[in-house]
Write a protein that holds these residues in place. Structure first.
Motif, mmCIF file in Angstrom:
data_model
loop_
_atom_site.group_PDB
_atom_site.id
_atom_site.type_symbol
_atom_site.label_atom_id
_atom_site.label_comp_id
_atom_site.label_asym_id
_atom_site.label_seq_id
_atom_site.Cartn_x
_atom_site.Cartn_y
_atom_site.Cartn_z
ATOM 1 N N MET A 1 0.833 -1.196 0.000
ATOM 2 C CA MET A 1 0.000 0.000 0.000
ATOM 3 C C MET A 1 0.871 1.251 0.000
ATOM 4 S SD MET A 1 -3.500 0.215 1.738
ATOM 5 C CE MET A 1 -4.836 -0.784 1.199
ATOM 6 N N SER A 2 0.454 2.231 -0.788
ATOM 7 C CA SER A 2 1.144 3.519 -0.821
ATOM 8 C C SER A 2 0.879 4.278 0.468
ATOM 9 C CB SER A 2 0.634 4.373 -1.989
ATOM 10 O OG SER A 2 0.932 3.769 -3.209
ATOM 11 N N GLU A 3 1.813 5.156 0.815
ATOM 12 C CA GLU A 3 1.623 5.972 2.010
ATOM 13 C C GLU A 3 0.454 6.928 1.821
ATOM 14 O OE1 GLU A 3 4.123 9.209 4.490
ATOM 15 O OE2 GLU A 3 5.152 7.363 3.920
ATOM 16 N N LEU A 4 0.466 7.681 0.720
ATOM 17 C CA LEU A 4 -0.660 8.542 0.389
ATOM 18 C C LEU A 4 -0.665 8.824 -1.101
ATOM 19 C CD1 LEU A 4 -0.016 11.843 -0.185
ATOM 20 C CD2 LEU A 4 0.633 11.712 2.189
ATOM 21 N N ILE A 5 -1.814 9.213 -1.595
ATOM 22 C CA ILE A 5 -1.953 9.558 -3.007
ATOM 23 C C ILE A 5 -2.551 10.955 -3.094
ATOM 24 C CG2 ILE A 5 -3.228 9.048 -5.137
ATOM 25 C CD1 ILE A 5 -2.825 6.090 -4.543
ATOM 26 N N ASP A 27 -9.671 4.359 -7.710
ATOM 27 C CA ASP A 27 -8.350 3.789 -8.019
ATOM 28 C C ASP A 27 -7.397 3.999 -6.848
ATOM 29 O OD1 ASP A 27 -9.300 3.030 -10.498
ATOM 30 O OD2 ASP A 27 -8.197 4.569 -11.612
ATOM 31 N N ALA A 28 -7.428 5.194 -6.270
ATOM 32 C CA ALA A 28 -6.541 5.501 -5.141
ATOM 33 C C ALA A 28 -6.841 4.596 -3.950
ATOM 34 C CB ALA A 28 -6.675 6.978 -4.751
ATOM 35 N N GLU A 31 -5.045 1.415 -3.410
ATOM 36 C CA GLU A 31 -3.627 1.489 -3.070
ATOM 37 C C GLU A 31 -3.321 2.130 -1.726
ATOM 38 O OE1 GLU A 31 -1.148 3.031 -6.219
ATOM 39 O OE2 GLU A 31 -2.689 2.551 -7.689
ATOM 40 N N THR A 32 -4.269 2.891 -1.168
ATOM 41 C CA THR A 32 -3.991 3.630 0.061
ATOM 42 C C THR A 32 -5.270 3.935 0.817
ATOM 43 O OG1 THR A 32 -2.827 5.556 0.980
ATOM 44 C CG2 THR A 32 -4.152 5.932 -1.002
ATOM 45 N N LYS A 34 -5.022 6.918 2.579
ATOM 46 C CA LYS A 34 -4.733 8.336 2.813
ATOM 47 C C LYS A 34 -4.707 9.061 1.479
ATOM 48 C CE LYS A 34 -1.992 7.483 6.921
ATOM 49 N NZ LYS A 34 -0.669 7.590 7.547
#
Length: 92
Positions: A1-5, A27-28, A31-32, A34
């Motif tokens: 997972m990304s930290e934030l988008i 979409d975001a 992955e996250t 945040k």
């Protein structure tokens, strides 16, 4: 997972951006949890945009996520303030 988008919001954030905005945040969310909405370019926002933001807030809240509004200013910031969005979103 990304930290934030970060989602860079368009100059006009209104019903015409519904499909675009919904796809961006859905979409975001894969992955996250945040998301930052960068309002640097936003000069116009309407009630349908506020509704879309409430839907995003609800989805994030259901998954213990968080959304921050960055660089809101002028009329867009005034509208967000009148709608009491500081209770739903963090501000940067």
């Amino acid at each position: 997972m990304s930290e934030l988008i970060v989602i860079n919001m368009p100059e006009r954030f209104d019903f015409s951006t519904h499909g675009w905005f919904t796809k961006k945040y859905e979409d975001a969310l894969t992955e996250t949890k945040k998301i930052v909405l960068d309002f640097s370019r936003v000069s116009y926002i309407d009630s349908s945009a506020l509704g879309m933001m409430v839907l995003l807030h609800r989805q994030l809240s259901a998954s213990s996520g968080h959304c921050t509004i960055r660089n809101a200013n002028g009329t867009a910031k005034d509208i967000l303030d009148m709608a009491n969005f500081e209770k739903l979103f963090g501000y940067e």
